[in-house]
Write an enzyme that holds these catalytic residues in place. Structure first.
Site, PDB file in Angstrom:
ATOM      1  CG  HIS A  45      -1.956   0.984   1.316  1.00  0.00           C
ATOM      2  ND1 HIS A  45      -2.258   1.675   2.467  1.00  0.00           N
ATOM      3  CD2 HIS A  45      -2.839   1.415   0.382  1.00  0.00           C
ATOM      4  CE1 HIS A  45      -3.291   2.473   2.246  1.00  0.00           C
ATOM      5  NE2 HIS A  45      -3.656   2.340   0.989  1.00  0.00           N
ATOM      6  CG  HIS A  50      -4.138   9.229   0.510  1.00  0.00           C
ATOM      7  ND1 HIS A  50      -4.965   9.925   1.359  1.00  0.00           N
ATOM      8  CD2 HIS A  50      -4.717   8.021   0.337  1.00  0.00           C
ATOM      9  CE1 HIS A  50      -5.992   9.167   1.697  1.00  0.00           C
ATOM     10  NE2 HIS A  50      -5.867   8.004   1.093  1.00  0.00           N
TER      11      HIS A  50
HETATM   12  O1  G3P Z   1      -6.602   1.461  -3.026  1.00  0.00           O
HETATM   13  C1  G3P Z   1      -6.822   0.923  -1.764  1.00  0.00           C
HETATM   14  C2  G3P Z   1      -6.742   1.967  -0.684  1.00  0.00           C
HETATM   15  O2  G3P Z   1      -5.588   2.730  -0.870  1.00  0.00           O
HETATM   16  C3  G3P Z   1      -7.953   2.846  -0.660  1.00  0.00           C
HETATM   17  O3  G3P Z   1      -7.967   3.749   0.388  1.00  0.00           O
HETATM   18  O4  G3P Z   1      -7.617   5.961   1.403  1.00  0.00           O
HETATM   19  O5  G3P Z   1      -5.804   4.285   1.471  1.00  0.00           O
HETATM   20  O6  G3P Z   1      -6.381   5.410  -0.659  1.00  0.00           O
HETATM   21  P1  G3P Z   1      -6.894   4.900   0.655  1.00  0.00           P
HETATM   22 MG    MG Z   2      -5.095   4.426  -2.085  1.00  0.00          MG
END
Ligand code: G3P
Ligand code: MG
Length: 246
Positions: free
Chosen positions: A13, A55
């Site tokens: 992630h 993000h």
């Molecule tokens: O793409 C999966 C995840 O990253 C979605 O949530 O807020 O971490 O971008 P976020």
């Molecule tokens: Mg994400």
């Protein structure tokens, strides 16, 4: 019929979770050092229309900049420090373009999940430009990036621009009509908040011919539950905990 799935099960992630400043090239390099071969990133557009990685809509949390990231042209974004907020070991890390991350992934045979994270109000256009950019960068490569978004309009833009690139609908709740929307968008996968998956939800998505992925899974018990449910992929921050050997 479900399309073949070319991607690894484990996805790092934002590069390497919380071990390095999210969405910087340093983070993806660190995730790769932990053995990860697929990464998730968050992409939006600069004021001059270039996809870059960030993000939040705003710059304050993860850079030394101020205001809405998408209000700045790429030249201004390139001046920012996206590492010091995390720790001084990463001071001076740059805000990368999507193209820079693509070069890293393509050169090393890594897979990418591009989450289209539009600046609010720019959903469809962001989907179009990210898809167009990804189609150009990955042209001639066997496995394209997986484009995902919480925003159906962003996926519609991607679909209209580069229909051949695989798309996934992100769900943080099971809102009314999600399955119909995912089908209309030609999605190959649903990426759910992991707590939303149960046997019935997995069966429903698989019956629609789509793959079943989860975010953001950081506990062993949660990962084991998703493996036991037969899901197809896990996005994790814990690159230090989960061995990506599948
Ligand atoms: O793409 C999966 C995840 O990253 C979605 O949530 O807020 O971490 O971008 P976020
Ligand atoms: Mg994400």
């Amino acid at each position: 019929m479900t399309t073949p799935w070319p991607y690894p099960f484990w996805i790092a992630h934002r590069g390497a979770g919380k071990l390095a400043p999210e969405n910087t090239l340093a983070a993806f390099r660190l995730g790769a050092q932990y053995g990860y071969r697929m990464f998730e990133c968050d992409a939006k557009l600069s004021a001059d229309g270039v996809p870059f990685l960030l993000h939040d809509a705003t710059l304050e949390r993860t850079t030394n900049g101020h205001g809405t990231g998408g209000d700045l042209p790429l030249g201004a974004l390139a001046q920012l420090d996206a590492g010091s907020w995390h720790s001084r070991a990463w001071a001076g890390e740059a805000v990368p373009t999507l193209e820079a991350l693509a070069r890293f992934c393509i050169a090393n045979g890594y897979f990418l999940n591009i989450e289209i994270k539009p600046t609010p109000g720019h959903e469809e256009h962001t989907g179009r430009v990210v898809a167009q950019t990804a189609a150009r960068l990955w042209q001639g490569h066997a496995v394209p990036p997986l484009l995902s978004s919480f925003k159906p309009d962003a996926l519609a833009g991607a679909q209209a621009t580069a229909e051949h690139l695989p798309r996934a609908l992100l769900l943080d709740t099971l809102w009314d009509g999600w399955a119909t929307v995912a089908q209309q968008l030609g999605c190959v996968a649903i990426v759910c908040n992991h707590a939303l998956w149960d046997a019935a939800q997995v069966a429903q998505v698989k019956a629609l011919g789509m793959h079943t992925l989860s975010y953001t899974v950081n506990d062993e018990w949660a990962a084991q539950r998703l493996i036991d449910l037969g899901t197809d992929g896990i996005i994790t921050d814990r690159v230090d905990l989960f061995c990506p050997a599948r």
